[in-house]
Enzyme design. Sequence first.
Site, PDB file in Angstrom:
ATOM      1  N   LYS A  10      35.052  36.122  34.734  1.00 51.71           N
ATOM      2  CA  LYS A  10      35.889  37.240  35.187  1.00 51.71           C
ATOM      3  C   LYS A  10      35.741  38.447  34.256  1.00 51.71           C
ATOM      4  CE  LYS A  10      39.314  34.315  37.562  1.00 51.71           C
ATOM      5  NZ  LYS A  10      40.768  34.016  37.718  1.00 51.71           N
ATOM      6  N   TYR A  50      39.854  36.533  47.656  1.00 51.90           N
ATOM      7  CA  TYR A  50      41.110  35.833  47.348  1.00 51.90           C
ATOM      8  C   TYR A  50      42.090  35.868  48.513  1.00 51.90           C
ATOM      9  CZ  TYR A  50      40.071  34.999  42.397  1.00 51.90           C
ATOM     10  OH  TYR A  50      39.549  34.531  41.209  1.00 51.90           O
ATOM     11  N   ASN A 113      42.322  35.131  33.030  1.00 53.06           N
ATOM     12  CA  ASN A 113      42.067  33.788  32.509  1.00 53.06           C
ATOM     13  C   ASN A 113      40.587  33.402  32.474  1.00 53.06           C
ATOM     14  OD1 ASN A 113      41.787  33.529  35.237  1.00 53.06           O
ATOM     15  ND2 ASN A 113      43.307  31.907  35.499  1.00 53.06           N
ATOM     16  N   HIS A 116      36.848  31.664  37.096  1.00 52.81           N
ATOM     17  CA  HIS A 116      37.275  31.103  38.376  1.00 52.81           C
ATOM     18  C   HIS A 116      36.584  29.771  38.580  1.00 52.81           C
ATOM     19  CE1 HIS A 116      38.015  30.736  42.715  1.00 52.81           C
ATOM     20  NE2 HIS A 116      36.742  30.433  42.836  1.00 52.81           N
ATOM     21  N   GLU A 127      32.659  30.019  49.074  1.00 56.35           N
ATOM     22  CA  GLU A 127      32.651  30.951  47.945  1.00 56.35           C
ATOM     23  C   GLU A 127      31.230  31.209  47.440  1.00 56.35           C
ATOM     24  OE1 GLU A 127      37.132  29.793  46.316  1.00 56.35           O
ATOM     25  OE2 GLU A 127      35.378  29.381  45.063  1.00 56.35           O
TER      26      GLU A 127
HETATM   27  P1  ADP Z   1      43.071  28.880  39.684  1.00 58.37           P
HETATM   28  O1  ADP Z   1      42.188  30.051  39.345  1.00 58.37           O
HETATM   29  O2  ADP Z   1      43.351  28.028  38.480  1.00 58.37           O
HETATM   30  O3  ADP Z   1      42.557  28.073  40.859  1.00 58.37           O
HETATM   31  P2  ADP Z   1      45.050  30.002  41.504  1.00 58.37           P
HETATM   32  O4  ADP Z   1      44.065  29.701  42.598  1.00 58.37           O
HETATM   33  O5  ADP Z   1      46.442  29.490  41.660  1.00 58.37           O
HETATM   34  O6  ADP Z   1      44.494  29.478  40.084  1.00 58.37           O
HETATM   35  O7  ADP Z   1      45.144  31.579  41.308  1.00 58.37           O
HETATM   36  C1  ADP Z   1      44.010  32.384  41.413  1.00 58.37           C
HETATM   37  C2  ADP Z   1      44.004  33.381  40.258  1.00 58.37           C
HETATM   38  O8  ADP Z   1      45.126  34.257  40.419  1.00 58.37           O
HETATM   39  C3  ADP Z   1      44.196  32.789  38.857  1.00 58.37           C
HETATM   40  O9  ADP Z   1      43.005  32.287  38.301  1.00 58.37           O
HETATM   41  C4  ADP Z   1      44.726  33.968  38.082  1.00 58.37           C
HETATM   42  O10 ADP Z   1      43.692  34.901  37.741  1.00 58.37           O
HETATM   43  C5  ADP Z   1      45.632  34.625  39.124  1.00 58.37           C
HETATM   44  N1  ADP Z   1      47.023  34.144  39.010  1.00 58.37           N
HETATM   45  C6  ADP Z   1      47.489  32.914  39.357  1.00 58.37           C
HETATM   46  N2  ADP Z   1      48.808  32.818  39.131  1.00 58.37           N
HETATM   47  C7  ADP Z   1      49.201  34.022  38.638  1.00 58.37           C
HETATM   48  C8  ADP Z   1      50.458  34.568  38.223  1.00 58.37           C
HETATM   49  N3  ADP Z   1      51.573  33.843  38.259  1.00 58.37           N
HETATM   50  N4  ADP Z   1      50.466  35.839  37.775  1.00 58.37           N
HETATM   51  C9  ADP Z   1      49.334  36.594  37.739  1.00 58.37           C
HETATM   52  N5  ADP Z   1      48.118  36.137  38.126  1.00 58.37           N
HETATM   53  C10 ADP Z   1      48.040  34.873  38.564  1.00 58.37           C
HETATM   54 MG    MG Z   2      42.304  28.621  42.842  1.00 58.27          MG
END
Ligand code: ADP
Ligand code: MG
Length: 142
Positions: A10, A50, A113, A116, A127
Amino acid sequence: MKQRTLAIIKPDAVRKNVVGEIIAQITQAGFKVLACKMTSLSAAQSGKFYEVHKERPFYGELCDFMSSGAIVPIALEKENAVEDYRALIGSTDPAEAAEGTIRKRFAGSKAENAVHGSDSPENAANEIAFFFTESEIVANNA
Ligand code: ADP
Ligand code: MG
């Protein structure tokens, strides 16, 4: 059986200049890189990628973040790739991620974070197709 998954490095991790370290950790864990490129997404393209999260409160923030700079999508292959890659990156929130995971090492927050990872083989196929044509994957690995 061999399985595919999609990783994305990212914009936060690209800005931190840790692309090489992240790819090294992925390949050292036994994943094969099928395709990889540096690119960027518009907010609208991030929104499409997304789309499953469009009702979530963080959707707008997520689309802005994912279009804030360069990203590195990587198509990966390994036995049990989806689950093994999710274990390698750790929890969404780096504060909850296990020691040594990619998010623990490189992520700054739950939003920004570092990486992905696809959450199922079906989503992985969609994807991967978002970023790479099947023919380029085949050509890359001939
Ligand atoms: P993951 O990437 O672990 O699969 P999710 O699919 O739940 O997590 O969420 C997609 C992305 O959205 C996350 O990787 C993160 O960048 C962002 N995200 C998830 N939850 C939050 C939150 N509570 N606040 C801000 N950004 C979030
Ligand atoms: Mg996810």
